[in-house]
Scaffold this active site. Structure first.
Site, PDB file in Angstrom:
ATOM      1  N   SER A  99       2.459  15.834  -2.932  1.00 46.80           N
ATOM      2  CA  SER A  99       1.272  15.018  -2.658  1.00 46.80           C
ATOM      3  C   SER A  99       1.479  13.585  -3.107  1.00 46.80           C
ATOM      4  O   SER A  99       0.868  12.658  -2.556  1.00 46.80           O
ATOM      5  CB  SER A  99       0.048  15.589  -3.373  1.00 46.80           C
ATOM      6  OG  SER A  99      -0.419  16.750  -2.752  1.00 46.80           O
TER       7      SER A  99
ATOM      8  N   ASP B 109      -8.172  13.322   2.592  1.00 47.00           N
ATOM      9  CA  ASP B 109      -7.879  13.975   1.320  1.00 47.00           C
ATOM     10  C   ASP B 109      -9.183  14.293   0.606  1.00 47.00           C
ATOM     11  O   ASP B 109     -10.207  14.498   1.229  1.00 47.00           O
ATOM     12  CB  ASP B 109      -7.008  13.020   0.477  1.00 47.00           C
ATOM     13  CG  ASP B 109      -6.138  13.717  -0.540  1.00 47.00           C
ATOM     14  OD1 ASP B 109      -6.675  14.209  -1.544  1.00 47.00           O
ATOM     15  OD2 ASP B 109      -4.907  13.753  -0.354  1.00 47.00           O
TER      16      ASP B 109
ATOM     17  N   HIS C 273      -7.369  13.785  -7.011  1.00 44.99           N
ATOM     18  CA  HIS C 273      -6.264  13.820  -6.058  1.00 44.99           C
ATOM     19  C   HIS C 273      -6.289  12.661  -5.055  1.00 44.99           C
ATOM     20  O   HIS C 273      -5.290  11.952  -4.855  1.00 44.99           O
ATOM     21  CB  HIS C 273      -6.273  15.159  -5.333  1.00 44.99           C
ATOM     22  CG  HIS C 273      -5.025  15.476  -4.580  1.00 44.99           C
ATOM     23  ND1 HIS C 273      -4.834  15.096  -3.269  1.00 44.99           N
ATOM     24  CD2 HIS C 273      -3.905  16.148  -4.935  1.00 44.99           C
ATOM     25  CE1 HIS C 273      -3.645  15.522  -2.852  1.00 44.99           C
ATOM     26  NE2 HIS C 273      -3.065  16.160  -3.853  1.00 44.99           N
TER      27      HIS C 273
END
Length: 409
Positions: free
Chosen positions: A346, A132, A187
């Protein structure tokens, strides 16, 4: 033509190396062959993803395709299986909230994480790779959950364990695409916290709070990345001993390299959990990659809401999306020793990754296919709340443990 001749012709098409001479042109592909309508990646004309005959991947540079064929491929032709252009990809956007009116751990309650804890299953002994963006390994709720590479001495500028990566004591970065910002993306840290945040040091309750996280960054701070960097990060995660890889990203161009990388993970017994995407579309009809690969070691995840319905923005598909998991108003860790709420598939995918870690801590000898089957066969399906996914339901850890016990006595 008789049946034998037909079968021979088909075999020749499927395995062209058995019917024609191997050449630099035959191993190099500049097409997006899996689904040309869905493959929108931007080719990087001087970077090439090389898959070797032993299954390894490397990313190489060259001035152009013709020069690369002559100078790199031809001298090593018999050792090379396939070469493709690297391509740019972009992380899907997620919605972020400073505050929320719902319980900070509504998702954990809905999938019944406490039932696992009462039996002593916390994901202990299981490594989960977060392939990621940046993961803040200094965050108080993540620091103790990072899988340390004991073969490496931190920050000495040397590849002590000779794995090809320098100073990967806390994980590794494979980012090669320049970023337009220096501020770390939240994220990767948010995904990592959903999987394994330690609630003793903050407000976030990780689904599998004793699992270990392997950070493998390929997405830059601005959300950009490349397919080649993703393949290298996946390969690194496998080599570090990950049992589960969380891939909370989509929109990758569907060139064969990414599928081949997923198939290598399948061969190594690694479960890959993939976000379905946030475009509100049916990926059975409009494929999204890697979500649409549908391999035996892959679980593709849609997002469920606080009220236990499919969110309007979640991608779906009765064939290619397997389960739903909480993905709305999810509290988790972000860089800077703090936390925030986000929406997205996600966020749903790491709920499933954490669930897989818990199941593996209960049954360490289970195969990826058995873990996947237990998760799929144990979903909650509520009349009027059916999800547009293969199982029609949302994950339930309590029931998954029961099913796994039947599959793996």
């Amino acid at each position: 033509m008789d049946v034998q001749k037909i079968l021979s012709a088909v075999a020749c098409v499927l395995v062209f190396t058995a019917c024609s001479k191997k050449s630099s042109d035959s191993v190099f592909s500049d097409s997006t062959a899996l689904d040309s309508a869905a493959c929108m990646g931007q080719a990087i004309k001087n970077k090439f993803i090389v898959q070797w005959e032993d299954g390894r991947f490397t990313v190489e540079s060259g001035s152009d395709a013709d020069s690369f064929k002559k100078e790199f491929i031809e001298p090593q032709l018999q050792e090379i299986r396939r070469v493709e252009f690297d391509r740019r990809i972009q992380l899907e956007s997620t919605k972020e909230y400073a505050t929320s009116s719902v319980s900070d751990s509504w998702g954990q309650s809905m999938i019944k994480t406490s039932s696992a804890y009462s039996q002593g299953f916390y994901g202990q002994g299981v490594k989960v790779a977060v392939v990621d963006a940046y993961v803040d390994v200094t965050h108080p709720q993540l620091a103790g959950r990072i899988a340390v590479n004991s073969g490496e001495i931190p920050n000495n500028g040397i590849d002590d364990d000779r794995n090809g990566v320098v100073d990967d004591y806390y994980g590794a970065s494979f980012v090669s695409v320049p970023s337009s910002t220096t501020s770390p993306s939240p994220h990767g840290s948010h995904v990592a916290g959903i999987i394994a945040a330690d609630s003793a040091y903050g407000p976030v309750n990780g689904v599998a709070p004793r699992a270990q996280i392997i950070p493998a960054q390929f997405i830059a701070n601005d959300g950009g990345g490349s397919l080649g960097d993703a393949v290298l990060a996946l390969q690194y995660a496998a080599n570090r001993g990950a049992k589960v890889i969380n891939a909370s990203w989509g929109g990758a161009p569907c060139v064969a390299s990414l599928r081949n990388a997923f198939q290598e993970l399948e061969r190594k017994g690694i479960l890959v959990v993939v976000a379905a995407g946030n475009d509100g579309r049916d990926i059975d009809i409009y494929p999204e990659f890697p979500a649409s690969f549908d391999l035996s070691n892959q679980i593709t995840v849609a997002a469920s809401s606080v009220s236990d319905f499919m969110t309007a923005w979640s991608n779906s598909g009765f064939n290619l999306v397997h389960v739903a998991a909480p993905g709305e108003h999810i509290l988790s860790t972000i860089p800077g020793a703090t936390s925030t709420y986000m929406d997205g598939t996600s966020m749903a995918a790491p709920f499933v990754s954490g669930t897989a870690a818990i199941l593996w801590s209960a049954k360490p000898t289970a195969t990826p296919q058995q873990i996947k089957a237990a998760i799929q066969q144990s979903v909650d399906v509520t009349s009027g709340h059916e999800f547009k996914v293969k199982t029609r339901g949302r994950i339930n850890i309590q029931k998954a443990l029961q099913v796994l016990g039947q599959l793996v006595p």
